[in-house]
Design an enzyme around this catalytic site. Structure first.
Site, PDB file in Angstrom:
ATOM      1  N   ARG A  88       5.104  -3.526   4.420  1.00  0.00           N
ATOM      2  CA  ARG A  88       4.374  -2.485   5.135  1.00  0.00           C
ATOM      3  C   ARG A  88       5.381  -1.698   5.966  1.00  0.00           C
ATOM      4  O   ARG A  88       6.447  -2.209   6.318  1.00  0.00           O
ATOM      5  CB  ARG A  88       3.308  -3.091   6.052  1.00  0.00           C
ATOM      6  CG  ARG A  88       2.249  -3.922   5.337  1.00  0.00           C
ATOM      7  CD  ARG A  88       1.284  -4.544   6.334  1.00  0.00           C
ATOM      8  NE  ARG A  88       0.208  -5.290   5.678  1.00  0.00           N
ATOM      9  CZ  ARG A  88       0.271  -6.573   5.373  1.00  0.00           C
ATOM     10  NH1 ARG A  88       1.358  -7.278   5.664  1.00  0.00           N
ATOM     11  NH2 ARG A  88      -0.750  -7.172   4.780  1.00  0.00           N
TER      12      ARG A  88
ATOM     13  N   LYS B 125       1.003  -8.370   9.307  1.00  0.00           N
ATOM     14  CA  LYS B 125      -0.381  -8.107   9.663  1.00  0.00           C
ATOM     15  C   LYS B 125      -1.073  -9.413  10.039  1.00  0.00           C
ATOM     16  O   LYS B 125      -0.959 -10.419   9.348  1.00  0.00           O
ATOM     17  CB  LYS B 125      -1.107  -7.443   8.491  1.00  0.00           C
ATOM     18  CG  LYS B 125      -2.482  -6.897   8.850  1.00  0.00           C
ATOM     19  CD  LYS B 125      -3.048  -6.079   7.721  1.00  0.00           C
ATOM     20  CE  LYS B 125      -4.392  -5.475   8.107  1.00  0.00           C
ATOM     21  NZ  LYS B 125      -4.952  -4.640   7.020  1.00  0.00           N
TER      22      LYS B 125
ATOM     23  N   HIS C  62       3.008   3.407   1.892  1.00  0.00           N
ATOM     24  CA  HIS C  62       2.154   2.377   1.294  1.00  0.00           C
ATOM     25  C   HIS C  62       2.076   2.518  -0.225  1.00  0.00           C
ATOM     26  O   HIS C  62       1.798   1.534  -0.927  1.00  0.00           O
ATOM     27  CB  HIS C  62       0.751   2.436   1.908  1.00  0.00           C
ATOM     28  CG  HIS C  62       0.122   1.090   2.087  1.00  0.00           C
ATOM     29  ND1 HIS C  62       0.580   0.159   2.998  1.00  0.00           N
ATOM     30  CD2 HIS C  62      -0.921   0.507   1.453  1.00  0.00           C
ATOM     31  CE1 HIS C  62      -0.153  -0.935   2.920  1.00  0.00           C
ATOM     32  NE2 HIS C  62      -1.074  -0.753   1.993  1.00  0.00           N
TER      33      HIS C  62
ATOM     34  N   ARG D 153       4.470   0.212  -1.683  1.00  0.00           N
ATOM     35  CA  ARG D 153       3.968  -1.174  -1.642  1.00  0.00           C
ATOM     36  C   ARG D 153       2.988  -1.415  -2.788  1.00  0.00           C
ATOM     37  O   ARG D 153       3.043  -2.447  -3.461  1.00  0.00           O
ATOM     38  CB  ARG D 153       3.304  -1.415  -0.279  1.00  0.00           C
ATOM     39  CG  ARG D 153       2.737  -2.803  -0.061  1.00  0.00           C
ATOM     40  CD  ARG D 153       2.318  -2.914   1.405  1.00  0.00           C
ATOM     41  NE  ARG D 153       1.235  -3.851   1.624  1.00  0.00           N
ATOM     42  CZ  ARG D 153       1.395  -5.146   1.862  1.00  0.00           C
ATOM     43  NH1 ARG D 153       2.609  -5.677   1.872  1.00  0.00           N
ATOM     44  NH2 ARG D 153       0.347  -5.916   2.076  1.00  0.00           N
TER      45      ARG D 153
ATOM     46  N   HIS E 171      -1.249 -10.834   1.999  1.00  0.00           N
ATOM     47  CA  HIS E 171      -2.684 -10.570   2.067  1.00  0.00           C
ATOM     48  C   HIS E 171      -3.421 -11.772   2.653  1.00  0.00           C
ATOM     49  O   HIS E 171      -3.038 -12.917   2.436  1.00  0.00           O
ATOM     50  CB  HIS E 171      -3.242 -10.277   0.674  1.00  0.00           C
ATOM     51  CG  HIS E 171      -2.948  -8.885   0.210  1.00  0.00           C
ATOM     52  ND1 HIS E 171      -3.072  -8.496  -1.105  1.00  0.00           N
ATOM     53  CD2 HIS E 171      -2.546  -7.779   0.879  1.00  0.00           C
ATOM     54  CE1 HIS E 171      -2.761  -7.212  -1.210  1.00  0.00           C
ATOM     55  NE2 HIS E 171      -2.433  -6.767  -0.026  1.00  0.00           N
TER      56      HIS E 171
ATOM     57  N   TYR F 116      -4.616 -20.767  -3.853  1.00  0.00           N
ATOM     58  CA  TYR F 116      -3.423 -20.326  -4.573  1.00  0.00           C
ATOM     59  C   TYR F 116      -2.428 -19.569  -3.688  1.00  0.00           C
ATOM     60  O   TYR F 116      -1.399 -19.102  -4.178  1.00  0.00           O
ATOM     61  CB  TYR F 116      -3.823 -19.401  -5.730  1.00  0.00           C
ATOM     62  CG  TYR F 116      -4.814 -20.001  -6.697  1.00  0.00           C
ATOM     63  CD1 TYR F 116      -6.024 -19.378  -6.948  1.00  0.00           C
ATOM     64  CD2 TYR F 116      -4.534 -21.204  -7.340  1.00  0.00           C
ATOM     65  CE1 TYR F 116      -6.947 -19.936  -7.825  1.00  0.00           C
ATOM     66  CE2 TYR F 116      -5.452 -21.767  -8.216  1.00  0.00           C
ATOM     67  CZ  TYR F 116      -6.652 -21.136  -8.453  1.00  0.00           C
ATOM     68  OH  TYR F 116      -7.561 -21.688  -9.329  1.00  0.00           O
TER      69      TYR F 116
END
Length: 286
Positions: A135, A160, A225, A228, A251, A260
């Protein structure tokens, strides 16, 4: 200096206890203040109908859905945590996210875009974004010590949600960063701002993207972004496991993929970066 009201101070304390980032805290405070100004009353004297009317007003102004939802998060926090109203937060509706596909560049477009950036610092920073899927807030806060050439990893601190993670260090990116370091000799921050004491501000990279997009003659709208998104898409297209990509991007865990998301750093460091499939010069044309 204006005195902070007890209510505002309590909200700041609630956010600090929950370790919300300074940027998130300021955003939440601004949202609650905006609500209060709209009605001319203290926010603790407003009810759900007032909040609904405020949301209708924001939609009428054309505010984007991410901005709307940022305000919803702030109001849910304020009424649910600071004021302790258990039933109010869930009744403050989020804006529905439009189902839009992200803009993705081809490999040739990535090369054209990056080579159109005249600034060595901006080009290297945006190359790092593409090579590691960072990011903009993460790349500007990279420190020289975050580049681990022994394990071929980049340490990303306070991503984040305040989470740290590792991403792979591409061999080609390492060569580019070493060339950049020899030419600029950064001390603490890998990409310092106007002085060595502060990191580069994100707006510099946003402006570089706009200029490079025009200079490269790209018809697509390219932001930081976008690089990304392109990183993730190129990895997926070249056979990388979606579970590894999720961890690389940092994420949040989803219910269907939570088991996972934990991948060993050795697996990450052995995953090739899409930058290694390109031929890219680091030094801008003279």
């Amino acid at each position: 200096m204006a005195e902070i009201s007890p209510l505002r101070r309590r909200m700041i304390e609630d956010m600090t206890v929950r370790n919300l980032s300074p940027a998130t805290q300021q955003s939440y405070l601004n949202a609650v203040a905006k609500l209060s100004r709209y009605f001319g009353r203290s926010p603790d004297r407003l009810d759900l109908e007032d909040i609904r009317a405020f949301q209708v007003h924001l939609v009428a102004t054309g505010m984007s859905w991410p901005a709307l939802n940022q305000i919803v998060c702030a109001l849910r926090f304020f009424y649910g945590v600071t004021l302790g109203h258990d039933t109010v937060p869930e009744r403050i509706a989020y804006a529905r996210k439009p189902r839009k596909l992200p803009v993705v560049l081809s490999a040739d477009e990535v090369v054209r875009f990056l080579e159109a950036i005249p600034s060595l610092k901006s080009r290297t920073a945006l190359t790092t974004v593409y090579a590691a899927g960072l990011r903009v807030s993460e790349v500007v806060l990279l420190k020289v010590v975050d580049i681990d050439s022994q394990r071929m990893l980049i340490r990303v601190e306070h991503g984040k949600g305040g989470k740290d993670r590792y991403v792979m260090l591409s061999p080609q990116l390492l060569r580019i960063l070493r060339t950049y370091w020899r030419l600029t000799r950064p001390k603490r921050w890998l990409f310092p701002g106007r002085d060595d004491e502060r990191p580069l501000v994100p707006n510099v990279l946003h402006a570089a993207c706009r200029s490079a997009c025009a200079a490269a003659g790209l018809s697509k709208s390219v932001t930081v972004h976008t690089l990304r998104h392109t990183f993730a898409t190129h990895l997926l297209e070249n056979g990388a496991d979606v579970r590894i990509i999720q961890v690389l991007l940092g994420h949040a865990s989803l219910a269907s993929t939570a088991r996972y998301t934990q991948v060993a750093t050795k697996t990450i460091s052995n995953t090739p970066s899409p930058l290694d499939w390109l031929r890219l010069e680091v030094v801008p044309p003279g």
